[in-house]
Write an enzyme that holds these catalytic residues in place. Structure first.
Site, PDB file in Angstrom:
ATOM      1  N   PRO A   2       0.818  -1.214   0.000  1.00 43.32           N
ATOM      2  CA  PRO A   2       0.000   0.000   0.000  1.00 43.32           C
ATOM      3  C   PRO A   2       0.856   1.271   0.000  1.00 43.32           C
ATOM      4  O   PRO A   2       1.715   1.453   0.845  1.00 43.32           O
ATOM      5  CB  PRO A   2      -0.803  -0.122   1.296  1.00 43.32           C
ATOM      6  CG  PRO A   2      -0.764  -1.567   1.661  1.00 43.32           C
ATOM      7  CD  PRO A   2       0.570  -2.048   1.185  1.00 43.32           C
ATOM      8  N   GLU A   3       0.625   2.123  -0.985  1.00 46.21           N
ATOM      9  CA  GLU A   3       1.238   3.444  -1.024  1.00 46.21           C
ATOM     10  C   GLU A   3       0.117   4.430  -1.308  1.00 46.21           C
ATOM     11  O   GLU A   3      -1.058   4.062  -1.324  1.00 46.21           O
ATOM     12  CB  GLU A   3       2.354   3.488  -2.068  1.00 46.21           C
ATOM     13  CG  GLU A   3       3.380   2.370  -1.859  1.00 46.21           C
ATOM     14  CD  GLU A   3       4.805   2.741  -2.251  1.00 46.21           C
ATOM     15  OE1 GLU A   3       5.092   3.911  -2.520  1.00 46.21           O
ATOM     16  OE2 GLU A   3       5.643   1.809  -2.277  1.00 46.21           O
ATOM     17  N   LYS A  51      -1.267   8.000   3.410  1.00 43.67           N
ATOM     18  CA  LYS A  51      -1.487   6.553   3.461  1.00 43.67           C
ATOM     19  C   LYS A  51      -2.498   6.183   4.548  1.00 43.67           C
ATOM     20  O   LYS A  51      -2.566   5.034   4.977  1.00 43.67           O
ATOM     21  CB  LYS A  51      -0.153   5.836   3.660  1.00 43.67           C
ATOM     22  CG  LYS A  51       0.783   6.021   2.458  1.00 43.67           C
ATOM     23  CD  LYS A  51       1.928   5.045   2.432  1.00 43.67           C
ATOM     24  CE  LYS A  51       2.991   5.362   3.448  1.00 43.67           C
ATOM     25  NZ  LYS A  51       4.137   4.440   3.369  1.00 43.67           N
ATOM     26  N   ARG A 253      14.239  -1.459   5.736  1.00 43.54           N
ATOM     27  CA  ARG A 253      13.513  -1.893   4.541  1.00 43.54           C
ATOM     28  C   ARG A 253      14.497  -2.113   3.399  1.00 43.54           C
ATOM     29  O   ARG A 253      15.506  -1.413   3.310  1.00 43.54           O
ATOM     30  CB  ARG A 253      12.484  -0.839   4.113  1.00 43.54           C
ATOM     31  CG  ARG A 253      11.438  -0.519   5.159  1.00 43.54           C
ATOM     32  CD  ARG A 253      10.465   0.484   4.608  1.00 43.54           C
ATOM     33  NE  ARG A 253       9.499   0.927   5.602  1.00 43.54           N
ATOM     34  CZ  ARG A 253       8.481   1.750   5.354  1.00 43.54           C
ATOM     35  NH1 ARG A 253       8.322   2.214   4.122  1.00 43.54           N
ATOM     36  NH2 ARG A 253       7.642   2.105   6.301  1.00 43.54           N
TER      37      ARG A 253
END
Length: 267
Positions: A2-3, A51, A253
């Site tokens: 999800p972005e 977001k 990340r």
């Protein structure tokens, strides 16, 4: 993953299914709000903010959710089998006579007064897909800490809201800078273009079923399946120069870059 564009699409699906309809089912499966009951209230709107998702309900209430890495809202027709994951992953259920929205693996779910939405999203910078978008403010925020690595600055939602790990890697590639380059070392014209490009990419993908950043700038000899420049392409040839794409950790990340096309530190 999800972005900002994914959240925008999710808000659209939820708005179509729920807005203007009276809730006949309400189930918030988080301890703090487990006893809250929204049945009988009309859903007024579903608004994306960076977001974050804000589902506004009659009576001055807002259900605030955030998808983070693997959360999702799925919409089903009445009577349709739910397929978003096992039952223990369900965090929220909102239903009316025609549709049911089911929130899976939502790491953030809270019910608050609509007037208090700023407590949840007031810290965010200009939203790349929102009515508050202001490129000058976003650029000023992005450059506020000149020594900060570019990748970290792009992911900081206080600077500009909507960029996730995929767009971070892609934007760094398009800026020809590694994610570890100090943001203050970017040429002024590159920094300004980066903000503009971020807006263009999310706008281009806001309604696409499959995200792409290569579009018409694809190098000769590469087909439509090559939708991203560097993200997820470890050891595969760069679409621009053919050099194997590299990956490394940044702030917990994975990040991706081309060691030939992008200049700057490599972690």
């Amino acid at each position: 993953m999800p972005e900002g564009d994914t959240v925008h699409q999710t808000a659209g699906r939820l708005r179509t299914a729920l807005a203007g309809q009276v809730l006949t089912r309400s189930d918030l499966r988080v301890p703090r709000f487990a006893t809250a009951d929204l049945t009988g209230r009309t859903v007024l709107d579903v608004v994306p903010r960076g977001k974050h998702l804000l589902t506004r309900v009659e009576g001055g209430l807002t259900l605030h959710s955030h998808l983070r890495m693997d959360g999702a809202w799925r919409v089903y027709a009445a009577g349709e089998r739910w397929r978003g994951g096992p039952a223990h992953q369900i965090r929220a259920v909102l239903g009316n006579a025609e549709h049911t929205a089911v929130g899976y693996r939502l790491p953030v779910l809270e019910l608050l007064r609509t007037r208090d939405e700023a407590k949840a999203v007031g810290h965010l910078g200009p939203d790349l897909l929102g009515p508050d978008w202001d490129p000058e403010t976003a650029l000023r925020h992005l450059l506020a800490d000149p020594g900060r690595p570019l990748g970290e600055a792009l992911l900081d939602q206080r600077n500009l809201a909507g960029i996730g790990n995929i767009y971070k890697a892609e934007l760094c590639f398009l800026a020809r800078a590694t994610p570890w380059l100090a943001v203050g070392d970017l040429p002024a014209t590159t920094a300004a273009l980066l903000v503009t490009t971020a807006k263009q990419l999310l706008e281009a993908n806001r309604d696409r079923p499959v995200r792409t950043t290569t579009a018409t700038r694809m190098a000769p000899g590469h087909g439509p399946k090559e939708r991203l420049w560097v993200y997820g392409r470890t050891d595969r040839p760069c679409l621009r120069c053919g050099t194997p794409i590299r990956t490394a950790d940044q702030d917990g990340r994975p990040t991706y870059w081309c060691p030939r096309c992008q200049s700057g530190p490599t972690h």
